[in-house]
Design an enzyme around this catalytic site. Structure first.
Site, PDB file in Angstrom:
ATOM      1  CG  ASP A  38      47.110  49.457  29.692  1.00 27.81           C
ATOM      2  OD1 ASP A  38      46.783  48.706  30.618  1.00 27.81           O
ATOM      3  OD2 ASP A  38      47.983  50.345  29.800  1.00 27.81           O
ATOM      4  CD  GLU A  60      38.546  44.073  36.233  1.00 30.97           C
ATOM      5  OE1 GLU A  60      39.171  44.732  35.388  1.00 30.97           O
ATOM      6  OE2 GLU A  60      37.828  44.602  37.132  1.00 30.97           O
ATOM      7  CG  HIS A 123      49.571  52.175  33.827  1.00 33.70           C
ATOM      8  ND1 HIS A 123      50.500  52.216  32.820  1.00 33.70           N
ATOM      9  CD2 HIS A 123      48.556  51.408  33.351  1.00 33.70           C
ATOM     10  CE1 HIS A 123      50.084  51.520  31.785  1.00 33.70           C
ATOM     11  NE2 HIS A 123      48.898  51.017  32.080  1.00 33.70           N
ATOM     12  CG  HIS A 124      47.184  49.012  35.844  1.00 34.84           C
ATOM     13  ND1 HIS A 124      46.411  50.040  36.306  1.00 34.84           N
ATOM     14  CD2 HIS A 124      46.673  48.690  34.607  1.00 34.84           C
ATOM     15  CE1 HIS A 124      45.475  50.335  35.400  1.00 34.84           C
ATOM     16  NE2 HIS A 124      45.622  49.538  34.367  1.00 34.84           N
ATOM     17  N   GLY A 421      31.071  30.626  49.872  1.00 34.49           N
ATOM     18  CA  GLY A 421      29.961  31.443  50.364  1.00 34.49           C
ATOM     19  C   GLY A 421      30.138  32.929  50.171  1.00 34.49           C
ATOM     20  CG  ASP A 452      16.227  41.973  49.763  1.00 29.44           C
ATOM     21  OD1 ASP A 452      16.938  41.229  50.470  1.00 29.44           O
ATOM     22  OD2 ASP A 452      15.223  42.574  50.201  1.00 29.44           O
ATOM     23  CG  ASN A 479      14.544  38.226  52.760  1.00 27.12           C
ATOM     24  OD1 ASN A 479      15.417  38.950  52.280  1.00 27.12           O
ATOM     25  ND2 ASN A 479      14.736  36.943  52.991  1.00 27.12           N
ATOM     26  N   GLY A 481      16.966  42.568  53.451  1.00 27.90           N
ATOM     27  CA  GLY A 481      18.364  42.576  53.873  1.00 27.90           C
ATOM     28  C   GLY A 481      19.014  41.218  53.980  1.00 27.90           C
ATOM     29  CD  GLU A 485      25.192  37.895  56.261  1.00 20.43           C
ATOM     30  OE1 GLU A 485      24.024  37.687  55.866  1.00 20.43           O
ATOM     31  OE2 GLU A 485      26.186  37.768  55.538  1.00 20.43           O
TER      32      GLU A 485
END
Length: 575
Positions: A38, A60, A123-124, A421, A452, A479, A481, A485
């Site tokens: 708004d 966003e 608001h916000h 990253g 994925d 693959n 996941g 990591e």
């Protein structure tokens, strides 16, 4: 008739937002990303008059990623969010643009100046009457921040911010109150474009640096050139090309600099990232008695865990704000002017250098007898699939590291987010990059490689691609996941697993018809070979989704080495 006090003294009154959007158009923005709220709705009504297209995104964060990708192809991007909830959703994307030196104009629609002065409980907000708190958060990730509160100053503020965004190649933040959207300011100054030319170096200092550089360059027996991301960001690729053409020196790129050099050029020697490079690349660069780096960003992932074995004593570093020759730094002497004079004045007859390694897409060398698609075979094979002038987007993870083994055809633009990253960045960036090609009018192929795990974070942006009829091919590497990591820590840990989706159905879940999108499930080398050779697949003008299966515990060589170094850095303790 009463005179409108808002136009008094103005030769050509225009509304603030009309002025802002006209300036965006003048500096190259044609599509604006964002989400309506708004506090920005009235401003959005001005986009069509300025000839700007409203893209709109599902959230966003994705819009910020898309504006980043758009800027990397078009030169500059723009994002509009609403106060508080909207801008904070985008802040991660803007931090990434700041980190990676991407010029994005972030316009935040905010409560009126009257509401702000009165500290109204709106608001916000955080409910504490502080309307500067979110701007303060953005101050650290913006090279200019302007609060457009006074009509008499707004035109200057806008022009200053846009110039800073372009020249420093980093985001700027514009806070646009609702009661300023339709205020009148001087529009006659729109007849004079913003001066986007970089400031010139002091001539005496520049000439001194050029003399020093030439002396070491002519003395070197085995020099090489290393091109990094800031050569792209700060627009010296013409100088890079001319330097290579004139010197005939071996030229290498960093992971972040991939695409900065024509990889079909006979002097191109491959990707250098310290110990993460191919052995012949590491050997050649480490043996150089002079390394000319252009636009270096020596981050951990860009150097395979800070594994460079080069010495500053043998380096000349060109940057956008300064130059460093061995251990002598020359602040305020920007690389563009120095490079141009070095190219003009160097004597190629005095240049000596052994050739660099020959770069090939080693497909046959990496093909085994198994039907399984391996990382080692896949990336060189992609090099044979790519066409001239493609845009290639790679996600943080296996794709970012795998693409090192892909030799590009001429004119390929490579987009990656190696320094920041942020997982999930690539999908939004691909959307923005593709829309930039539409605005340029060449409608090149945009090709995204994403795991994925990453795709689950921002998958809704496929709906924006569908809505804008984007020409994008998505290779979803299935693959199981978060591979990068896994190799850093927790190979079989549950937290590195993801749910298994019906990946190839996603374009249709998000509204595509079979005329607008196509999907494929690929599990073997032969299936992939057949697909990559298919003429329709190579020329398709819409969205294509490839569900591509690879082993869970397979990763590119460069990722393995970098992940190992990253794990060691993470585990370091003070003595």
């Amino acid at each position: 008739m009463a005179t409108d006090i808002r136009t008094k003294g103005l030769k050509k009154p225009v509304d603030v937002t009309e002025y802002l959007f006209a300036r965006l158009s003048q500096i190259g923005v044609k599509s604006v990303h964002g989400v309506p709220g708004d506090y920005n709705l009235v401003a959005l009504d001005y986009l069509p008059k300025a000839g700007l297209k409203w893209v709109g995104s599902v959230n966003e964060l994705n819009a910020a990623y898309a504006a980043d990708g758009y800027a990397r192809v078009k030169g500059i991007g723009a994002l509009i969010t609403t106060f508080g909830v909207g801008e904070l959703s985008a802040i991660n994307g803007m931090a990434g643009a700041y980190s990676e030196q991407i010029p994005v104009v972030h316009i935040v629609g905010c409560p009126s100046t009257v509401s702000q002065r009165n500290g109204m409980l709106l608001h916000h907000t955080l409910g504490n009457g502080d309307f500067n708190v979110f701007a303060n958060m953005n101050a650290e990730i913006s090279c200019a921040l302007e609060k457009l509160n006074r009509p008499s100053e707004i035109a200057d503020q806008i022009d200053h911010a846009l110039r800073e965004c372009w020249l420093r190649s980093r985001p700027v933040y514009l806070m646009l109150p609702t009661d300023m959207v339709q205020q009148k300011i001087e529009g006659e100054r729109l007849n004079t474009p913003i001066d986007l030319s970089p400031p010139k170096n002091d001539e005496d200092r520049e000439n001194y640096v050029v003399d020093v550089v030439l002396r070491y360059l002519h003395q070197a027996k085995n020099p090489v050139i290393l091109v990094d991301a800031c050569a792209i960001r700060h627009r010296v690729l013409d100088e890079v090309r001319d330097l290579v053409d004139k010197t005939k020196l071996p030229v290498f790129v960093t992971p972040m600099g991939k695409g900065a050099v024509d990889e079909t050029h006979p002097c191109y020697g491959g990707v250098y990232a310290g110990s993460g490079s191919l052995p012949e690349v590491t050997e050649r660069v480490d043996a150089a008695d002079l390394i000319i780096t252009i636009g270096a960003l020596k981050s951990d992932f860009n150097t395979a865990g800070f594994s460079y074995r080069t010495s500053q004593l043998n380096s000349i570093d060109f940057h956008s704000t300064h130059c460093v020759v061995r251990y002598s730094e020359y602040p305020g002497v920007a690389m563009k002017g120095v490079l141009r004079k070095v190219i003009e004045q160097l004597d190629p007859k005095r240049m000596e250098a052994a050739p660099g390694p020959k770069v090939l897409n080693e497909v046959k060398e990496n093909r085994d007898e198994s039907p399984t698609i391996t990382q080692a075979w896949f990336w060189p094979r992609i090099g044979e699939y790519l066409q001239e002038n493609d845009i290639v987007v790679t996600e943080t993870g296996t794709a970012n590291f795998g693409i090192w083994a892909t030799k590009f055809p001429t004119g390929v633009t490579a987009l990656s987010q190696v320094l920041w990253g942020s997982i999930g960045w690539a999908l939004g960036a691909a959307q923005g990059a593709c829309l930039a090609t539409q605005d340029i009018g060449d409608n090149r192929r945009t090709i995204l490689f994403e795991g994925d795990g990453s795709l689950t974070l921002t998958v809704q942006e496929i709906s924006t691609m569908v809505r804008h009829r984007a020409r994008i091919t998505i290779f979803c590497i299935c693959n199981e996941g978060y591979t990068i990591e896994r190799f850093i820590h927790g190979m079989d840990a549950e937290y590195n697993d993801i749910a298994e989706w019906k990946w190839k159905d996603l374009p249709f879940v998000f509204g595509a018809t079979e005329k607008e999108a196509r999907s494929f499930q690929i599990k073997t080398k032969d299936q992939l070979e057949s697909l990559l050779k298919d003429k329709d697949f190579n020329s398709w003008g819409g969205l294509q989704f490839v569900e591509l299966y690879m082993p869970k515990k397979d990763a590119p060589r460069a990722l393995l080495l970098t992940a190992e170094a990253s794990a060691k850095n993470n585990a370091k303790m003070e003595d």
